[in-house]
Design a protein around this motif. Sequence first.
Motif, PDB file in Angstrom:
ATOM      1  N   GLU B 197       0.842  -1.201   0.000  1.00  0.00           N
ATOM      2  CA  GLU B 197       0.000   0.000   0.000  1.00  0.00           C
ATOM      3  C   GLU B 197       0.878   1.253   0.000  1.00  0.00           C
ATOM      4  O   GLU B 197       0.611   2.220  -0.721  1.00  0.00           O
ATOM      5  CB  GLU B 197      -0.931  -0.032   1.219  1.00  0.00           C
ATOM      6  CG  GLU B 197      -2.077   0.929   1.091  1.00  0.00           C
ATOM      7  CD  GLU B 197      -3.150   0.737   2.163  1.00  0.00           C
ATOM      8  OE1 GLU B 197      -3.055  -0.223   2.966  1.00  0.00           O
ATOM      9  OE2 GLU B 197      -4.075   1.564   2.195  1.00  0.00           O
ATOM     10  N   LEU B 241      -6.118  -6.720  -0.068  1.00  0.00           N
ATOM     11  CA  LEU B 241      -5.917  -5.316  -0.443  1.00  0.00           C
ATOM     12  C   LEU B 241      -7.221  -4.715  -0.961  1.00  0.00           C
ATOM     13  O   LEU B 241      -7.548  -3.565  -0.671  1.00  0.00           O
ATOM     14  CB  LEU B 241      -4.814  -5.201  -1.508  1.00  0.00           C
ATOM     15  CG  LEU B 241      -3.380  -5.412  -1.011  1.00  0.00           C
ATOM     16  CD1 LEU B 241      -2.420  -5.534  -2.197  1.00  0.00           C
ATOM     17  CD2 LEU B 241      -2.925  -4.277  -0.091  1.00  0.00           C
ATOM     18  N   LEU B 246      -8.582  -0.715  -1.585  1.00  0.00           N
ATOM     19  CA  LEU B 246      -7.733  -0.307  -2.711  1.00  0.00           C
ATOM     20  C   LEU B 246      -8.339  -0.769  -4.032  1.00  0.00           C
ATOM     21  O   LEU B 246      -8.937  -1.841  -4.112  1.00  0.00           O
ATOM     22  CB  LEU B 246      -6.333  -0.937  -2.564  1.00  0.00           C
ATOM     23  CG  LEU B 246      -5.271  -0.058  -1.906  1.00  0.00           C
ATOM     24  CD1 LEU B 246      -5.571   0.096  -0.426  1.00  0.00           C
ATOM     25  CD2 LEU B 246      -3.889  -0.644  -2.114  1.00  0.00           C
TER      26      LEU B 246
END
Lengths: 137, 539
Positions: B197, B241, B246
Amino acid sequence: MSAPRPIRILLAILGMDQHEAGAFAVARLLRDAGMEVIYLGRFGTPEIVAAAAQEEGVDVIGLSCHSWEYLYYLEELFELLKSRELDVPVVVGGSVLSQSDESEIQAKGVAATFGPGSDSAEIVQRIRNLVEARGAA
Amino acid sequence: MADRTTQSGIPLQPFYTAADRSSGGDDEASREPQSDPGEYPYTRGRLASPRRRDSWISQELSGEGTARRSNEQFRQLIERGARGLDVIGDAPTMSAMDPDHPLARHAVGNTGVSICRLQDFEDLYADLPLDELTFSHSLPPGAFAVAAFHRVAKRRGFDPKALRGSTILLPAYCEDCSYQIHMPYDLRMRLALDSIEFAATEMPRFHAFLEDTYYISDGGLNAIEEMALGFVEIREIVRTLIDRGLDVDAFAPRIAILVNCRMDLFEEVAKIRATRRIFARMMREEFGAKDPRSWSCAITAHTSGLSMTMAQPVNNVARGAVQGLALALAGVQAVEISCFDEAYRTPSHDAHMVSLRTQQIVQLEAGADRVADPLGGSYFVESLTDELEQRILEMVGSIESMGPLKEVSEKGWFRRLFQEAMTRRADAIQDGSETQIGVNAFVIPREEDRLLRDQSESKIEPYWGRIDEIRHFKDGRDAGAVAEQFARMREVAAEGETNLIEPIADAFEAGLTQGEIAGALRLGVGEAYDPLGQMEPPA
């Protein structure tokens, strides 16, 4: 006549050496040959090995090595065994044992060495011979 | 078992014809018509046309002694034509332990570089153009390398957005193969996710998401197991994720896979082709990626150290050449060839030279990489690619059906798989079912086995001096700053929300070492500071 007691062998890896492939293969090989194998796992020290050898009353100590750390731990291990009055043969096997290492550590008191490519039957036989030679002495 | 099989056990026919293509693979209806290189699903290559001169980045694994010594190795490699660097840590570094740990005392700097503080990273990168080279960090946990690389680059005035390279993560497997970092699954996963990230915005050209299937497979996993485990972990990280909010296209273009390359030439070529296809379909069809860059995976390769032998070390040069050829035929983005002394040590100066020259000969003399996917359309290679794709996907499915990855990992399933692979491999060498020339075939007497023998067996002494250097360094730090950062590290680990990368970089800057940061993280999640019970926290 009762069956003879199986050979007891302590198998250890010293220091930060974390490659266990050889130790697993040898442990299984010796078990298949009827020996009792006590595998101490990774992160061993001479103190841990000497103490375990005494507690378990083993006939042989086997060191598996995939790094050079054993070279620097051997003397310490021999001293600790001596101070515990343990007369147990130490054998060393591993992927990084060169011919010159083998003669060097045998001179230091290692009873047998097994380099890469050692034959299974030969490993079993030499360990048996070592223990029998002591039993007869 | 068929009398002819690949190394992973796929039965082989005496020859292949057009008919084998349709009978070998997955369900025919879902298969795309044969696409060109650079087109979805990228079976035939990531790019439409290989780069003009050399299609891949040549690297060689390096690192020994101190960071300063390793920096010298880097310069020599660059002088000889390496375009990327790959640094490996010594055993304590790989286990996030400092050189002054009692158990590390004979393992400092002799199987890789000893790294534990920010100064070491500065020494490692000293005077190198950080925005021109790619820096692969074989230094787990990857979060430490991401934090340090970013911070050092900033301090030296480089834009972190220009940084290239990679780091390894392996949250699901790293406790079960090779070096342990002694962190629980959730913490390992968090370090991995935070690295990805962070890099997605701060170092967008850097591959913080490198699935290193070499690292997990070189104990003896076969090609199918290698890629199945790799995909299981990639899928878990991608899903998590996405759950974090995201957008898949924000990080997927920087996913790379570092694969192993064993000696079975065609199987390794087919594995890499199958990997590209599996990745592309998975990203587009399952995870909904829209950006074509998210579909085409960068693949780098390291040739198998396990295939290298102590017997007749010169034979390893021939092995490296065959493996280099396999990688040229498969098409990859970067290559490292294990050196002739690999079975005994981390590579020497001479061994580095031979491996780099091998790469250059395969590329520039043999021209094996002039054309993308030269084996495309081969009845055999296409059939084997289909077969590998199917077998890899089947194994992925079977692992995923066992339950959440965390549980499967914590139950020890992977550890058993690694152990079984090791013994299976030892058996195959012992009983001769896998041929190794010089080991179980065409053996020569030891006294005749002299060629390259002394060069291959030269030892590296431990850098004992480094232990005192680090003790001295620790004693000379600002105790207040150390205590403050140590407490903060513990806190952010415990609280579970903050991205850990900036706090790790701050801790480095205050003088904390990797061993201490790892310990603070462990304490934060309720684990022992030192898993081996021999070190005390600094504060």
